[in-house]
Design an enzyme around this catalytic site. Structure first.
Site, mmCIF file in Angstrom:
data_model
loop_
_atom_site.group_PDB
_atom_site.id
_atom_site.type_symbol
_atom_site.label_atom_id
_atom_site.label_comp_id
_atom_site.label_asym_id
_atom_site.label_seq_id
_atom_site.Cartn_x
_atom_site.Cartn_y
_atom_site.Cartn_z
ATOM 1 N N HIS A 83 11.208 -29.631 48.484
ATOM 2 C CA HIS A 83 12.741 -29.509 48.087
ATOM 3 C C HIS A 83 12.597 -28.721 50.025
ATOM 4 O O HIS A 83 13.732 -28.727 50.530
ATOM 5 C CB HIS A 83 13.045 -28.086 47.512
ATOM 6 C CG HIS A 83 12.715 -26.477 48.048
ATOM 7 N ND1 HIS A 83 11.071 -25.715 47.264
ATOM 8 C CD2 HIS A 83 12.930 -25.753 48.439
ATOM 9 C CE1 HIS A 83 10.652 -25.080 47.867
ATOM 10 N NE2 HIS A 83 11.768 -24.656 48.540
ATOM 11 N N ASP A 219 5.619 -29.591 44.046
ATOM 12 C CA ASP A 219 6.650 -29.286 44.806
ATOM 13 C C ASP A 219 5.878 -29.413 46.391
ATOM 14 O O ASP A 219 5.868 -28.856 46.738
ATOM 15 C CB ASP A 219 7.339 -27.961 45.005
ATOM 16 C CG ASP A 219 8.771 -27.938 45.953
ATOM 17 O OD1 ASP A 219 8.817 -29.161 46.221
ATOM 18 O OD2 ASP A 219 9.292 -26.883 45.345
ATOM 19 N N SER A 645 8.663 -20.444 51.548
ATOM 20 C CA SER A 645 8.202 -22.243 50.330
ATOM 21 C C SER A 645 8.009 -23.166 52.172
ATOM 22 O O SER A 645 8.231 -23.020 52.763
ATOM 23 C CB SER A 645 10.143 -22.566 50.756
ATOM 24 O OG SER A 645 9.977 -22.361 49.235
HETATM 25 N N1 ARG Z 1 13.096 -21.683 43.732
HETATM 26 C C1 ARG Z 1 12.571 -22.279 45.224
HETATM 27 C C2 ARG Z 1 13.242 -21.814 46.333
HETATM 28 O O1 ARG Z 1 14.037 -21.165 46.622
HETATM 29 C C3 ARG Z 1 12.919 -24.045 44.849
HETATM 30 C C4 ARG Z 1 13.893 -24.283 44.800
HETATM 31 C C5 ARG Z 1 14.506 -25.879 44.890
HETATM 32 N N2 ARG Z 1 14.345 -26.444 43.478
HETATM 33 C C6 ARG Z 1 14.810 -26.893 42.920
HETATM 34 N N3 ARG Z 1 14.469 -26.762 41.578
HETATM 35 N N4 ARG Z 1 16.343 -26.457 42.846
HETATM 36 O O2 ARG Z 1 13.821 -22.286 47.326
HETATM 37 N N1 GLU Z 2 11.672 -21.478 47.659
HETATM 38 C C1 GLU Z 2 12.319 -20.448 48.257
HETATM 39 C C2 GLU Z 2 12.472 -21.024 50.075
HETATM 40 O O1 GLU Z 2 13.050 -21.978 49.767
HETATM 41 C C3 GLU Z 2 10.442 -19.723 48.107
HETATM 42 C C4 GLU Z 2 11.192 -19.033 46.882
HETATM 43 C C5 GLU Z 2 11.287 -17.241 47.553
HETATM 44 O O2 GLU Z 2 12.411 -17.329 47.488
HETATM 45 O O3 GLU Z 2 10.221 -16.382 46.975
HETATM 46 O O4 GLU Z 2 12.043 -20.671 50.810
#
Ligand code: ARG
Ligand code: GLU
Length: 710
Positions: A83, A219, A645
């Site tokens: 991502h 990911d 991330s």
């Molecule tokens: N929650 C994770 C972050 O904050 C992954 C985000 C990307 N994945 C998604 N399904 N939108 O970045």
């Molecule tokens: N997916 C998140 C990012 O893009 C990390 C997840 C979180 O917020 O801990 O940094």
């Protein structure tokens, strides 16, 4: 006897040590190194952070200003999340070469794809400059006098350090302005895409599983840093060569156990541990619910449109992911904060704080009233802050034509100036290329529907006196006119007009309904909201600085950490699951069997490629297995946030064991309040990453580049 006793003591400390809260500043490693050792760390402080010799820090980089990445070979190979690389993968994708759908693997360095818009940032040094920044300040000065001296000191210190070239020095406030650190960093700008799994691996589980455990997302994506012949930072150039890093992380495929030490090294974006109860209540009860509502409405338009059409899916996948990501996180945060009575805990601490302040006269004058003042300020100024949040949602995350049309403001309103300055051609060129980028990923029906949904909400939520005059009665008509008649909304005509005569185009733009509308939204914010908000925010900043100063002074026994601010941090803990609710227990890892169990071709979030299914059947997992299982993801108790991330999850010996990419639903509250029983970060297991690269991507040459530890 001594030995036995020592052993006994270590066992006690290990079994009673909970996950630790905190995102620690690497250069202050001596403060927390011994605690890390009680968790099982085998490295010296210098091996983790050093400015004299190479250390782990040299293999950890910020990826394009937001995410984190890590170096895994002596040829500048880097890993980050899928991502995080998503925009780059998408930019290289088309209907013919759908790398989002099919993945991409460079067979050789020649096939790696240039991404000249990307950069990575190395940290050379993190230096505490608090004393120098505060030099010349005294208690009897006014705030504005103090601020003047602080800015002057910062400028002088930065100037003394900045000698031109690719290395820059920047000073940032920490702990709400109670501390200052200088970050000496270096950017590299020739980054190339090396590999990416298909979304059916890299985004497996999609938004359904986002922020959720158990998780099965692969990911990750692979890039490479290039440098010039002298191994120095350089603009993209075919002649550049793979960068030789000071350190690259060895990659461990060894078995892992519950309780093993983990450290996450990266660039967490922001946390708000010190919000007072009034602010937190405002977030929980007013601001976040409204933002969630706005996004509910746009997602309800985007999602079905993406499912119905492949082109729309490609065009909107990145935007949709961005909107949905924060939206879902906020829902989880509110739930967690309510369940664990975060407000009650805040209020209790505030009582403690005030009682402490009452103990001494000097504390009483400085700190006793600050919490009350902050809570009162929130009540009075919250209106502006709320209108600002709604403006951000509408202008930056809402109907896209609004922000896009505003790009033409300069040409329409400063044509003469641009011409006199000789920058007209450049501006026209900028707009022409902006238009190409914008329309590549734009669908007017979708945007019109979003406009209809969100404008109504925006008007319902925001105080009428803070909105453009008369918008309530005119927006629908304005919308119809915009989508029918606006020159800006007709890219071919707009491009031709600019080509033919920028002067005439500028004149037409002045009357363009889209630009007019965008200007009315923007100007209402500038004229009616921003001044009120700035006055509020300045007061809040000052009070928050005092509030936190009081904590540091009155509770010296507490181990305070500075809120995340996109600078490099370390957080440590161990591999562990959690038991977030009564009767419910999460294991600390998931396996490839779970991918198959979730598989559902009728749900786009859980589709698999046939190649994946074949490889699963063949069960060729080799060295990547542990006890006949292929781990996909694992959870650990590291305090992480957005920006982490792509961060390396590192074992006790400094080897890479996973790539951080998320937190569980029950953990997202940790941006405001950390709870050691439930807050867990989620990482993709490095052995799954290697298996995908090696077997799925048929790119074993990439694995061979790495230093694999068995
Ligand atoms: N929650 C994770 C972050 O904050 C992954 C985000 C990307 N994945 C998604 N399904 N939108 O970045
Ligand atoms: N997916 C998140 C990012 O893009 C990390 C997840 C979180 O917020 O801990 O940094």
């Amino acid at each position: 006897m001594k030995k036995v006793l020592a052993l006994f003591i270590t066992i006690i400390t290990i079994s009673t040590s909970f996950a630790t809260e905190g995102m620690w500043i690497p250069s202050l490693i001596d403060m927390f190194h011994s605690d890390m050792k009680t968790y099982g760390l085998n490295l010296s402080a210098e091996q983790i952070y050093s400015t004299n010799s190479s250390s782990l820090k040299d293999a950890v980089i910020q990826f394009n200003g937001g995410c984190t990445a890590e170096i895994v070979s002596d040829q500048g190979l880097i890993l980050t999340n899928h991502h995080c690389g998503f925009d780059a993968i998408q930019k290289h994708s088309s209907l013919e070469n759908d790398y989002l759908k099919n993945g991409f693997w460079a067979g050789s360095k020649q096939e790696e794809l240039a991404c000249p818009w990307l950069r990575v940032t190395f940290v050379k040094e993190i230096r505490d400059v608090t004393k120098d920044v505060f030099k010349g300040i005294s208690d009897d000065m006014s705030d504005s006098e103090k601020n003047k001296i602080i800015s002057k000191n910062i400028k002088a210190l930065e100037k003394a350090e900045n000698k031109g070239g690719s290395i820059t020095a920047k000073i940032k406030p920490f702990s709400l302005g109670n501390e200052y650190f200088m970050l000496i960093t270096e950017d590299f700008n020739d980054i190339r895409l090396v590999g990416a799994p298909p979304s059916a691996i890299g985004k497996y589980g999609g938004d359904t599983d986002n922020w959720v455990w158990p998780r099965h997302t692969g990911d990750f994506s692979v890039f490479r840093i290039y440098a010039n012949g002298e191994n120095k930072s350089a603009k993209h150039n075919e002649a550049n060569v793979p960068f030789k890093p000071a350190h690259s992380l060895p990659v461990s495929v060894a078995p892992k156990q519950k309780g093993d030490f983990t450290m996450v090294y990266g660039f967490p974006g922001s946390t708000d541990q010190h919000y007072v109860s009034g602010k937190l209540a405002w977030i929980i009860n007013k601001e976040r619910p409204a933002r969630i509502d706005m996004r509910n409405h746009s997602l309800n338009v985007i999602k079905p449109a993406m499912n119905a059409d492949d082109l729309t899916r490609i065009q909107y996948s990145s935007k949709q992911a961005r909107i949905a990501n924060a939206w879902k996180k906020w829902i989880g945060q509110l739930k967690g904060l309510r369940e664990l009575d975060a407000l009650g805990k805040k209020r209790k601490f505030e009582e403690e704080y005030m009682a402490k302040a009452a103990e001494r006269t000097e504390w009483k004058t400085k700190y006793y009233n600050v919490i009350g003042d902050l809570n009162k300020l929130q009540e009075e100024g919250g209106k502006y802050e709320f209108a600002r949040s709604m403006f951000i949602e509408y202008f930056y995350v809402g109907p896209e034509f609004v922000k896009y049309s505003f790009e033409y403001y300069k040409l329409a309103n400063s044509y003469e100036k641009l011409e006199a300055e000789g920058t007209l051609d450049k501006e026209v060129e900028r707009l022409q290329s902006k238009s190409k980028g914008f329309y590549k990923n734009y669908n007017r029906e979708v945007d019109h529907a979003i406009f209809n949904e969100l404008t109504q909400l925006y008007i319902d939520y925001v105080d009428p006196e803070l909105l453009p005059l008369g918008i309530k009665d005119t927006w629908q008509k304005q919308g119809d006119l915009i989508f029918e008649k606006s020159l800006i909304m007709n890219p071919e005509k707009m491009a031709a007009a600019l080509e033919k005569s920028p002067k005439k185009a500028a004149k037409k733009l002045k009357k363009d309904p889209a630009l007019k509308y965008a200007t009315s939204i923007y100007m209402a914010f500038v004229n009616k909201v921003n001044a009120g908000y700035r006055a509020f925010a300045d007061k809040e900043e000052k009070l928050m600085q005092t509030y936190v100063a009081g904590m540091l002074e009155m509770f010296p026994e507490k181990n305070f950490w500075a809120d995340a601010n996109s600078t490099m941090r370390i957080t440590y803990g161990k591999i562990e699951g959690s038991a977030p609710y009564d009767g419910m227990k999460y294991t600390h890892y998931t396996t490839i069997d779970g991918i198959m169990r979730k598989h559902d071709e009728s749900n786009p979030d859980f589709k698999l490629t046939s190649r994946f299914e074949e490889l699963y059947e063949a069960k060729d997992f080799g060295n990547y297995m542990q006890d006949n299982e292929l781990w996909v993801c694992f959870t650990a108790s590291n305090h992480t946030t957005g920006g982490n991330s792509g961060s390396p999850v590192i074992d006790a010996d400094g080897n890479l064991i996973g790539i951080n990419f998320d937190r569980s639903w029950e953990s997202t509250m940790s941006d405001f309040q950390f709870d050691e029983r439930r807050c867990r970060n989620i990482a993709v297991d490095i052995r799954y990453v290697l298996w995908v690269i090696d077997k799925y991507g048929q790119a074993p040459h990439l694995v061979e580049e790495m230093n694999i530890i068995k």
